[in-house]
Design a protein around this motif. Structure first.
Motif, PDB file in Angstrom:
ATOM      1  N   TRP A 159      57.921 -26.329  62.922  1.00  0.00           N
ATOM      2  CA  TRP A 159      57.844 -27.778  63.100  1.00  0.00           C
ATOM      3  C   TRP A 159      56.411 -28.278  63.237  1.00  0.00           C
ATOM      4  O   TRP A 159      56.096 -29.415  62.887  1.00  0.00           O
ATOM      5  CB  TRP A 159      58.653 -28.199  64.324  1.00  0.00           C
ATOM      6  CG  TRP A 159      58.202 -27.547  65.612  1.00  0.00           C
ATOM      7  CD1 TRP A 159      58.656 -26.386  66.139  1.00  0.00           C
ATOM      8  CD2 TRP A 159      57.211 -28.041  66.509  1.00  0.00           C
ATOM      9  NE1 TRP A 159      58.015 -26.103  67.321  1.00  0.00           N
ATOM     10  CE2 TRP A 159      57.124 -27.114  67.572  1.00  0.00           C
ATOM     11  CE3 TRP A 159      56.396 -29.174  66.534  1.00  0.00           C
ATOM     12  CZ2 TRP A 159      56.244 -27.287  68.634  1.00  0.00           C
ATOM     13  CZ3 TRP A 159      55.514 -29.357  67.588  1.00  0.00           C
ATOM     14  CH2 TRP A 159      55.448 -28.413  68.627  1.00  0.00           C
ATOM     15  N   LYS A 160      55.527 -27.429  63.762  1.00  0.00           N
ATOM     16  CA  LYS A 160      54.143 -27.874  63.995  1.00  0.00           C
ATOM     17  C   LYS A 160      53.283 -27.580  62.776  1.00  0.00           C
ATOM     18  O   LYS A 160      53.018 -26.425  62.439  1.00  0.00           O
ATOM     19  CB  LYS A 160      53.568 -27.201  65.238  1.00  0.00           C
ATOM     20  CG  LYS A 160      52.201 -27.752  65.635  1.00  0.00           C
ATOM     21  CD  LYS A 160      51.754 -27.291  67.007  1.00  0.00           C
ATOM     22  CE  LYS A 160      51.467 -25.810  67.034  1.00  0.00           C
ATOM     23  NZ  LYS A 160      50.900 -25.375  68.318  1.00  0.00           N
ATOM     24  N   VAL A 161      52.809 -28.636  62.120  1.00  0.00           N
ATOM     25  CA  VAL A 161      51.997 -28.500  60.913  1.00  0.00           C
ATOM     26  C   VAL A 161      50.530 -28.308  61.270  1.00  0.00           C
ATOM     27  O   VAL A 161      49.824 -27.488  60.671  1.00  0.00           O
ATOM     28  CB  VAL A 161      52.171 -29.740  60.015  1.00  0.00           C
ATOM     29  CG1 VAL A 161      51.309 -29.630  58.762  1.00  0.00           C
ATOM     30  CG2 VAL A 161      53.638 -29.925  59.639  1.00  0.00           C
ATOM     31  N   ASN A 208      43.353 -29.150  54.510  1.00  0.00           N
ATOM     32  CA  ASN A 208      43.919 -29.559  53.224  1.00  0.00           C
ATOM     33  C   ASN A 208      45.210 -30.372  53.400  1.00  0.00           C
ATOM     34  O   ASN A 208      46.128 -30.292  52.592  1.00  0.00           O
ATOM     35  CB  ASN A 208      44.180 -28.344  52.327  1.00  0.00           C
ATOM     36  CG  ASN A 208      44.236 -28.725  50.850  1.00  0.00           C
ATOM     37  OD1 ASN A 208      43.560 -29.675  50.419  1.00  0.00           O
ATOM     38  ND2 ASN A 208      45.025 -28.026  50.072  1.00  0.00           N
ATOM     39  N   ILE A 209      45.241 -31.168  54.470  1.00  0.00           N
ATOM     40  CA  ILE A 209      46.352 -32.086  54.719  1.00  0.00           C
ATOM     41  C   ILE A 209      45.784 -33.501  54.613  1.00  0.00           C
ATOM     42  O   ILE A 209      44.853 -33.848  55.349  1.00  0.00           O
ATOM     43  CB  ILE A 209      46.962 -31.879  56.117  1.00  0.00           C
ATOM     44  CG1 ILE A 209      47.463 -30.438  56.275  1.00  0.00           C
ATOM     45  CG2 ILE A 209      48.108 -32.866  56.359  1.00  0.00           C
ATOM     46  CD1 ILE A 209      47.832 -30.091  57.699  1.00  0.00           C
ATOM     47  N   HIS A 210      46.318 -34.285  53.714  1.00  0.00           N
ATOM     48  CA  HIS A 210      45.737 -35.591  53.449  1.00  0.00           C
ATOM     49  C   HIS A 210      46.763 -36.683  53.711  1.00  0.00           C
ATOM     50  O   HIS A 210      47.867 -36.660  53.181  1.00  0.00           O
ATOM     51  CB  HIS A 210      45.232 -35.666  52.007  1.00  0.00           C
ATOM     52  CG  HIS A 210      44.157 -34.653  51.705  1.00  0.00           C
ATOM     53  ND1 HIS A 210      42.836 -34.842  52.071  1.00  0.00           N
ATOM     54  CD2 HIS A 210      44.241 -33.438  51.116  1.00  0.00           C
ATOM     55  CE1 HIS A 210      42.128 -33.785  51.693  1.00  0.00           C
ATOM     56  NE2 HIS A 210      42.956 -32.912  51.117  1.00  0.00           N
ATOM     57  N   ILE A 211      46.376 -37.642  54.548  1.00  0.00           N
ATOM     58  CA  ILE A 211      47.198 -38.781  54.897  1.00  0.00           C
ATOM     59  C   ILE A 211      46.636 -40.013  54.187  1.00  0.00           C
ATOM     60  O   ILE A 211      45.416 -40.156  54.057  1.00  0.00           O
ATOM     61  CB  ILE A 211      47.218 -39.024  56.419  1.00  0.00           C
ATOM     62  CG1 ILE A 211      47.645 -37.748  57.161  1.00  0.00           C
ATOM     63  CG2 ILE A 211      48.119 -40.204  56.784  1.00  0.00           C
ATOM     64  CD1 ILE A 211      49.030 -37.278  56.824  1.00  0.00           C
ATOM     65  N   ALA A 212      47.509 -40.899  53.720  1.00  0.00           N
ATOM     66  CA  ALA A 212      47.043 -42.101  53.000  1.00  0.00           C
ATOM     67  C   ALA A 212      46.022 -42.873  53.827  1.00  0.00           C
ATOM     68  O   ALA A 212      46.255 -43.187  54.992  1.00  0.00           O
ATOM     69  CB  ALA A 212      48.236 -43.003  52.682  1.00  0.00           C
TER      70      ALA A 212
END
Length: 347
Positions: A201-203, A339-343
């Motif tokens: 669950w934890k990214v 490498n996690i991209h949020i708008a």
């Protein structure tokens, strides 16, 4: 009294107008609206005339200067393009020293931070943002609810690290964890429950630190951002939050959507009052309580500028001195490094 600017300033005003309204039609429409707002006697020289754009724009500026209306032209153009930095700079620098009697027409522009907004559009956006906020629940609290979170992707929720830290060593407790969206009241809108994705669950996460974990400690460091990015086991059918492209600064609006004391959704209004010296926390004065941790702090355009995480108290006081939030650009950069991209996120 007439407002007169030096020639060099007239060129600057002309350049700012043509940059903010880059076509003859756009500038002509803006000038027409400024004239209407002035409610002055008809003057055929005030509107923008046909011709080569740069020349007629400069003639426009000279005409308004000759009639003593330069302050009104600048203020009206700034009202039409409230986020144009050149016009806002002219407002501050060229007109700041004018006597009050000359600048009375500018009273609607005490600060460029607080412009009027389209009411219907703003309320519609607020409604969307409300649907993307959740209460974080798991067994062990009665009534349930331990903090607040908000959707940043259809299956991703951002909240404070300390809201979910008890789940890390306890898989059984994690099995009970849910996000309760659209919890607007206790009768007919109890919310929509979505479970955490198990077991992964934890990214991504970053712990709190410094004074937040040790009495008298230092300010949190750059790797102590007190956030957790949680993956849900099914997508949520609502529009996620985007991160603000511009970082929050002192005196910006701060709107907090939250579940204080496990309550149904609440909204609090305040301002950003500054940042800590290291820039790892912004300070704000919107009203929050236990359970507000993880809530989105929004600017006037309802974009996320921070993640509310704590309250600070004066050394000898029992009343809160200010609230803290993690600046959203810091979180965006930390996620981008993985490498996690949020708008809207930088990095």
């Amino acid at each position: 009294m007439s407002v007169k600017l030096p020639l060099r300033s007239l060129v600057r005003v002309r350049d700012a107008l043509t940059a903010a309204f880059p076509s003859h039609a756009q500038l002509a429409d803006t000038v027409t609206r400024v004239i209407a707002d002035l409610a002055v006697a008809y003057d055929p020289w005030l509107p923008l005339r046909p011709g080569k754009f740069g020349l007629v724009a400069f003639d426009l500026v000279r005409t308004w200067q000759a009639r003593g209306l330069m302050a009104d032209l600048i203020a009206g153009a700034a009202r039409a393009a409230p986020f144009n930095p050149d016009l806002q700079s002219i407002l501050r620098q060229e007109l700041a020293s004018l006597p009050a009697v000359e600048t009375a027409a500018l009273q609607g522009f005490v600060s460029e931070k607080y412009q009027h907004l389209d009411a219907v559009s703003w309320v519609d956006t607020l409604s969307k943002r409300m649907r993307a906020v959740c209460r974080v629940d798991f067994v062990g609290d009665s009534p349930p609810g331990i903090g607040t979170g908000f959707l940043v992707d259809r299956t991703l929720v951002l909240t404070a690290h300390h809201v979910v830290e008890r789940l890390n060593p306890s898989p059984l407790l994690a099995e009970t964890a849910v996000c309760r969206f659209e919890y607007l009241n206790d009768s007919d809108r109890p919310g929509k429950v979505v479970r955490f994705m198990l077991p992964q669950w934890k990214v991504a996460s970053s712990p709190p630190g410094g004074i937040e974990t040790i009495v008298g400690g230092a300010e949190p460091g750059p790797d102590e951002l007190d956030f957790a990015l949680v993956r849900l086991d099914s997508p949520v059918d609502t529009e996620p939050f985007g991160f603000a492209a511009v970082a929050a600064t002192r005196n910006d609006s701060c709107i907090v959507l939250q579940h204080p004391r496990r309550a149904a959704l609440r909204v609090a209004f305040g301002q950003v009052t500054g940042h800590n010296p290291s820039g790892t926390r912004l300070r704000h004065n919107a009203g929050t309580e236990a359970g507000s941790s993880g809530a989105p702090c929004l600017n006037l355009n309802l974009e996320v500028v921070g993640l509310h995480n704590a309250t600070r108290y004066a050394p000898q006081g029992t009343l809160a001195e200010y609230n803290t939030a993690v600046p959203i650009p810091r979180i965006g950069q930390a996620l981008a490094a993985k490498n996690i991209h949020i708008a809207g996120a930088s990095g």
